[in-house]
Structures are given as structure tokens and as C-alpha cells.
Write a protein that holds these residues in place. Structure first.
Motif, short mmCIF file in Angstrom:
data_model
loop_
_atom_site.label_atom_id
_atom_site.label_comp_id
_atom_site.label_asym_id
_atom_site.label_seq_id
_atom_site.Cartn_x
_atom_site.Cartn_y
_atom_site.Cartn_z
N MET A 1 0.82 -1.19 0.00
CA MET A 1 0.00 0.00 0.00
C MET A 1 0.86 1.25 0.00
O MET A 1 0.88 2.04 0.92
N ALA A 2 1.63 1.44 -1.01
CA ALA A 2 2.49 2.61 -1.11
C ALA A 2 1.65 3.82 -1.48
O ALA A 2 0.85 3.78 -2.40
N GLU A 3 1.85 4.89 -0.76
CA GLU A 3 1.12 6.12 -1.02
C GLU A 3 1.96 7.02 -1.91
O GLU A 3 3.17 6.99 -1.88
N GLY A 4 1.28 7.85 -2.69
CA GLY A 4 1.99 8.80 -3.54
C GLY A 4 2.39 10.03 -2.77
O GLY A 4 1.99 10.25 -1.64
N GLN A 5 3.20 10.85 -3.42
CA GLN A 5 3.67 12.10 -2.81
C GLN A 5 2.50 12.95 -2.33
O GLN A 5 2.54 13.51 -1.25
N ASP A 6 1.46 13.10 -3.16
CA ASP A 6 0.33 13.94 -2.80
C ASP A 6 -0.39 13.39 -1.58
O ASP A 6 -0.82 14.14 -0.72
N ASP A 7 -0.55 12.07 -1.50
CA ASP A 7 -1.22 11.46 -0.36
C ASP A 7 -0.46 11.75 0.93
O ASP A 7 -1.07 12.05 1.95
N VAL A 8 0.84 11.66 0.90
CA VAL A 8 1.66 11.92 2.07
C VAL A 8 1.55 13.38 2.48
O VAL A 8 1.42 13.71 3.66
N ALA A 9 1.57 14.29 1.52
CA ALA A 9 1.49 15.72 1.82
C ALA A 9 0.15 16.10 2.45
O ALA A 9 0.08 17.07 3.20
N ASP A 10 -0.89 15.33 2.17
CA ASP A 10 -2.22 15.64 2.72
C ASP A 10 -2.39 15.15 4.15
O ASP A 10 -3.34 15.55 4.82
N LEU A 11 -1.52 14.28 4.62
CA LEU A 11 -1.65 13.74 5.97
C LEU A 11 -1.26 14.79 7.01
O LEU A 11 -0.35 15.58 6.80
N SER A 12 -1.94 14.74 8.16
CA SER A 12 -1.51 15.57 9.28
C SER A 12 -0.18 15.02 9.79
O SER A 12 0.19 13.88 9.49
N PHE A 13 0.51 15.82 10.57
CA PHE A 13 1.78 15.36 11.14
C PHE A 13 1.56 14.09 11.95
O PHE A 13 2.31 13.12 11.82
N GLU A 14 0.51 14.09 12.76
CA GLU A 14 0.24 12.95 13.63
C GLU A 14 -0.08 11.69 12.82
O GLU A 14 0.38 10.60 13.16
N ALA A 15 -0.87 11.84 11.75
CA ALA A 15 -1.22 10.69 10.91
C ALA A 15 0.02 10.16 10.19
O ALA A 15 0.21 8.94 10.08
N ALA A 16 0.86 11.06 9.70
CA ALA A 16 2.09 10.65 9.01
C ALA A 16 3.02 9.91 9.97
O ALA A 16 3.60 8.88 9.63
N LEU A 17 3.14 10.43 11.19
CA LEU A 17 4.00 9.80 12.18
C LEU A 17 3.47 8.42 12.57
O LEU A 17 4.24 7.46 12.67
N LYS A 18 2.15 8.30 12.72
CA LYS A 18 1.56 7.01 13.07
C LYS A 18 1.81 5.99 11.96
O LYS A 18 2.19 4.85 12.24
N ARG A 19 1.62 6.40 10.71
CA ARG A 19 1.86 5.49 9.58
C ARG A 19 3.33 5.10 9.52
O ARG A 19 3.67 3.94 9.28
N LEU A 20 4.22 6.06 9.77
CA LEU A 20 5.66 5.77 9.77
C LEU A 20 6.01 4.76 10.85
O LEU A 20 6.78 3.82 10.61
N GLU A 21 5.41 4.90 12.02
CA GLU A 21 5.66 3.94 13.10
C GLU A 21 5.16 2.54 12.72
O GLU A 21 5.82 1.54 13.03
N GLU A 22 4.01 2.47 12.04
CA GLU A 22 3.50 1.17 11.57
C GLU A 22 4.47 0.52 10.59
O GLU A 22 4.73 -0.68 10.65
N ILE A 23 5.00 1.33 9.69
CA ILE A 23 5.95 0.82 8.69
C ILE A 23 7.21 0.30 9.37
O ILE A 23 7.70 -0.79 9.05
N VAL A 24 7.72 1.06 10.32
CA VAL A 24 8.95 0.65 11.03
C VAL A 24 8.71 -0.67 11.75
O VAL A 24 9.55 -1.59 11.67
N ARG A 25 7.57 -0.79 12.44
CA ARG A 25 7.27 -2.06 13.14
C ARG A 25 7.22 -3.23 12.16
O ARG A 25 7.77 -4.30 12.43
N LYS A 26 6.58 -3.03 11.02
CA LYS A 26 6.46 -4.12 10.05
C LYS A 26 7.83 -4.48 9.47
O LYS A 26 8.15 -5.66 9.32
N LEU A 27 8.64 -3.48 9.16
CA LEU A 27 9.96 -3.76 8.61
C LEU A 27 10.86 -4.43 9.65
O LEU A 27 11.61 -5.36 9.33
#
Length: 82
Positions: A1-27
């Protein structure tokens, strides 16, 4: 589920950080197959850059607060101003 540049730019800081934490856990868990891990890493890199940019902008706004005599805030200077 890779998001595009525009999708990432639309996220709030908190939502982006939460998604980043999910990615780190999975990796870190090693549960993602190689192709998915590469996609997740790419998405994580975009999210990291977005979070860093938002933090830098917030810091710049904070630094623009003007202080008057006695150290009390007395207003703000324009963002990016002289």
C-alpha cells in the motif's frame, strides 16, 4: 500500500508519524516480503521527509515570535521575514 507524494502531503503530522511507526514495526518484524519491504521503505522515506519538513516549519514559526521588554511575547514577525 504505497502512497503517492500527494497522499503523504495531505496527511496531518500525527497521521504521518503514526503510519511511519506502523511501517517501522512491520519492517523490523521481518514479516514483509522483499518487494513489499522495498515499497514500505520508500513510503517511509516520504513520510519521514514530510514529518521533518512540518517540524522545521513549526520551529521557524516559533522562532518568529517577537519578545518585548521583560521577555514577554509581544507579537510575531512574518514567517520567512527579515
Amino acid at each position: 500500500m504505497a502512497e503517492g507524494q500527494d497522499d503523504v502531503a495531505d496527511l496531518s503530522f500525527e497521521a504521518a508519524l503514526k503510519r511511519l511507526e506502523e511501517i517501522v514495526r512491520k519492517l523490523e518484524s521481518g514479516e514483509a516480503p522483499l518487494d513489499e519491504a522495498i515499497d514500505l521503505y520508500t513510503e517511509g522515506d516520504r513520510l519521514k521527509r514530510q514529518c521533518e519538513a512540518r517540524l522545521a516549519a513549526a520551529q521557524a514559526r516559533i522562532e518568529q515570535i517577537q519578545f518585548g521588554p521583560g521577555g514577554a511575547p509581544s507579537g510575531t514577525a512574518p514567517f520567512g521575514g527579515d
